[in-house]
Design a protein around this motif. Structure first.
Motif, PDB file in Angstrom:
ATOM      1  N   THR A 147       0.800  -1.136   0.044  1.00 48.64           N
ATOM      2  CA  THR A 147      -0.045  -0.075   0.134  1.00 48.64           C
ATOM      3  C   THR A 147       0.858   1.183   0.036  1.00 48.64           C
ATOM      4  O   THR A 147       0.122   2.591  -0.239  1.00 48.64           O
ATOM      5  N   ALA A 148       2.147   1.201   0.073  1.00 47.10           N
ATOM      6  CA  ALA A 148       2.831   2.312   0.266  1.00 47.10           C
ATOM      7  C   ALA A 148       3.081   3.203  -0.945  1.00 47.10           C
ATOM      8  O   ALA A 148       2.971   2.610  -2.020  1.00 47.10           O
ATOM      9  N   TYR A 149       2.917   4.415  -0.731  1.00 45.99           N
ATOM     10  CA  TYR A 149       3.057   5.559  -1.625  1.00 45.99           C
ATOM     11  C   TYR A 149       3.832   6.680  -1.129  1.00 45.99           C
ATOM     12  O   TYR A 149       3.801   7.131  -0.175  1.00 45.99           O
ATOM     13  N   LYS A 189      -3.204  -1.374  -2.549  1.00 45.19           N
ATOM     14  CA  LYS A 189      -4.079  -0.449  -2.222  1.00 45.19           C
ATOM     15  C   LYS A 189      -4.800   0.132  -3.654  1.00 45.19           C
ATOM     16  O   LYS A 189      -6.025   0.253  -3.709  1.00 45.19           O
ATOM     17  N   SER A 190      -3.873   0.737  -4.505  1.00 42.82           N
ATOM     18  CA  SER A 190      -4.245   1.258  -5.710  1.00 42.82           C
ATOM     19  C   SER A 190      -3.401   1.112  -7.151  1.00 42.82           C
ATOM     20  O   SER A 190      -2.210   0.663  -6.579  1.00 42.82           O
ATOM     21  N   GLN A 191      -3.757   1.280  -8.218  1.00 38.14           N
ATOM     22  CA  GLN A 191      -2.770   1.249  -9.233  1.00 38.14           C
ATOM     23  C   GLN A 191      -2.112  -0.232  -9.343  1.00 38.14           C
ATOM     24  O   GLN A 191      -0.944  -0.303  -9.685  1.00 38.14           O
ATOM     25  N   TYR A 192      -2.624  -1.245  -8.585  1.00 39.34           N
ATOM     26  CA  TYR A 192      -2.276  -2.482  -8.872  1.00 39.34           C
ATOM     27  C   TYR A 192      -2.496  -3.376 -10.155  1.00 39.34           C
ATOM     28  O   TYR A 192      -2.014  -4.602 -10.045  1.00 39.34           O
ATOM     29  N   ARG A 193      -3.062  -3.003 -11.212  1.00 35.19           N
ATOM     30  CA  ARG A 193      -3.073  -3.714 -12.301  1.00 35.19           C
ATOM     31  C   ARG A 193      -1.596  -3.933 -12.938  1.00 35.19           C
ATOM     32  O   ARG A 193      -1.593  -5.274 -13.421  1.00 35.19           O
ATOM     33  N   SER A 194      -0.666  -3.150 -12.933  1.00 35.70           N
ATOM     34  CA  SER A 194       0.571  -3.557 -13.501  1.00 35.70           C
ATOM     35  C   SER A 194       1.142  -4.489 -12.643  1.00 35.70           C
ATOM     36  O   SER A 194       1.951  -5.477 -13.095  1.00 35.70           O
ATOM     37  N   LEU A 195       1.107  -4.537 -11.085  1.00 37.48           N
ATOM     38  CA  LEU A 195       1.590  -5.423 -10.281  1.00 37.48           C
ATOM     39  C   LEU A 195       0.754  -6.792 -10.420  1.00 37.48           C
ATOM     40  O   LEU A 195       1.699  -7.858 -10.329  1.00 37.48           O
ATOM     41  N   PRO A 206     -10.538  -2.508   0.157  1.00 36.98           N
ATOM     42  CA  PRO A 206     -11.936  -1.906  -0.488  1.00 36.98           C
ATOM     43  C   PRO A 206     -11.905  -0.272  -0.231  1.00 36.98           C
ATOM     44  O   PRO A 206     -12.123   0.287  -1.044  1.00 36.98           O
ATOM     45  N   ALA A 207     -11.302   0.174   1.022  1.00 36.48           N
ATOM     46  CA  ALA A 207     -11.261   1.631   1.329  1.00 36.48           C
ATOM     47  C   ALA A 207     -10.172   1.759   2.335  1.00 36.48           C
ATOM     48  O   ALA A 207     -10.154   1.347   3.433  1.00 36.48           O
ATOM     49  N   VAL A 208      -9.000   2.499   1.571  1.00 34.66           N
ATOM     50  CA  VAL A 208      -7.743   2.728   2.553  1.00 34.66           C
ATOM     51  C   VAL A 208      -7.770   4.195   2.878  1.00 34.66           C
ATOM     52  O   VAL A 208      -7.454   4.968   1.817  1.00 34.66           O
ATOM     53  N   ASP A 209      -7.883   4.591   3.813  1.00 37.01           N
ATOM     54  CA  ASP A 209      -7.525   6.201   4.218  1.00 37.01           C
ATOM     55  C   ASP A 209      -6.301   6.511   4.708  1.00 37.01           C
ATOM     56  O   ASP A 209      -5.463   5.618   4.760  1.00 37.01           O
ATOM     57  N   THR A 210      -6.185   7.738   5.169  1.00 38.52           N
ATOM     58  CA  THR A 210      -4.750   8.208   5.257  1.00 38.52           C
ATOM     59  C   THR A 210      -4.315   7.548   6.819  1.00 38.52           C
ATOM     60  O   THR A 210      -3.021   7.596   6.977  1.00 38.52           O
TER      61      THR A 210
END
Length: 342
Positions: A12-14, A59-65, A90-94
């Protein structure tokens, strides 16, 4: 001594300073070292340690992964029992941004209940290192620890070992204890758990900014560093691609560089990492740079301290000069022409 291990990779790291490389992918999927992705290192470490069940929490943008890992076949994780699992948030907040978010794990608590393994290794996805976790669990048991944190040169590698039952307890009681992640637990000096440290010896770098990505990539050009990271008894696995050998045409010259398969080289390359299927035109000079997969560099170009993401096109007669602290980064799929650069 045979104690089964479960692998958990927090993807999930960004890091904002890596934004130029994260527009189309998650941090775990960032390419490095010619043909690898960042997640390949910790995932290979787990497989090399006998772990045959690995859960990845993106968390997000994981299609490439997901495209890179597929069924886990290249890591021998395409199994009828156990294997490779993806558990998107499903929903990860700060509040869930820290490593090993218990809120994220709680969304998939059934996975931990169903798994038969007794112990869990929890790791981030962006540390470049090569390690066997078996000595860690042996020392963990010998010292009667509740949680073992793997450290390197005085800093945490953000890799933790603990009993699965303890992890489940931490997840389910997170609102009572106030612990939101593993980092909260190990930093609380008043916690009731016996915390131990295991010092890792070898090459290790966290990729948390453009500078650390660039400097690590340059270090991997050194044979000593490469041999520390890519050991015969601890191989680093990645997605296998069938590509032809690289073609070096008349006038080409390559010095102290890493060149992957399928490239077409007509220019001069020095102290650089060139990924798969890259084309470099005549009279072009590339120095101290990273050129990712399927990028094309035209003729009569000069590139120094530059990072080109995948599928970038550099037209003829372009001059790009960065510096070691702030290399120029061209985002995936961009076109850079001489007129744009003037």
């Amino acid at each position: 001594m045979n104690h089964s291990l479960l692998g958990v990779i927090d993807a999930t790291a960004y890091h904002e300073s890596l934004e130029d490389l994260l527009v189309h992918r998650s941090l775990a999927a960032v390419p490095i070292a010619g043909r690898y992705r960042l997640i390949d290192f910790v995932l290979s470490n787990m497989v090399n340690s006998g772990i045959n069940s690995v859960a990845i929490f993106p968390k997000s943008q994981y299609r490439s992964l997901m495209d890179h890992l597929g069924s886990g076949k290249d890591w021998d994780l395409n199994r009828k029992r156990d294997g490779l699992f993806f558990f998107p948030a499903p929903a990860v907040d700060t509040m869930d941004a820290e490593l090993g978010s218990f809120n994220h794990f709680a969304q998939h608590i059934d996975y931990f209940y169903r798994s038969s393994q007794e112990y869990v290794i929890i790791s981030n996805c962006y540390t470049v290192f090569s390690m066997d976790f078996i000595p860690v669990i042996e020392r963990h048991l010998e010292m009667n620890c509740d949680i073992t944190e793997i450290r390197y040169q005085g800093s945490s590698l953000e890799v933790f070992l603990l009993k699965k039952s303890l992890l489940i307890d931490l997840i389910e009681n997170r609102h009572v204890t106030g612990y939101g992640c593993m980092d909260d637990v190990v930093k609380d000096e008043t916690s009731p758990y016996t915390r131990c440290e295991y010092e890792y010896i070898g090459f290790a770098k966290k990729i948390d900014c453009i500078n650390s990505y660039y400097q690590t990539s340059m270090k991997l050009l050194q044979p000593k560093v490469w041999s520390e990271l890519f050991q015969k008894n601890l191989p680093i696995y990645t997605k296998v691609k069938d590509e032809p050998p690289t073609r070096y045409l008349k006038g080409s010259n390559v010095n102290h560089s890493m060149i992957a398969n399928g490239c077409f080289i007509e220019g001069k390359i020095k102290n650089s990492a060139i990924f798969r299927a890259v084309k470099v035109g005549k009279n072009t000079s590339i120095t101290n740079s990273i050129i990712m997969q399927k990028s094309q560099v035209g003729e009569n170009c000069v590139l120094e301290y530059v990072i080109l993401d995948k599928d970038v096109k550099i037209e003829d007669n372009v001059r790009l000069i960065g510096d070691p602290i702030n290399p120029i980064v061209i985002r995936k799929g961009m076109v850079q022409g001489a007129l744009m650069n003037s």
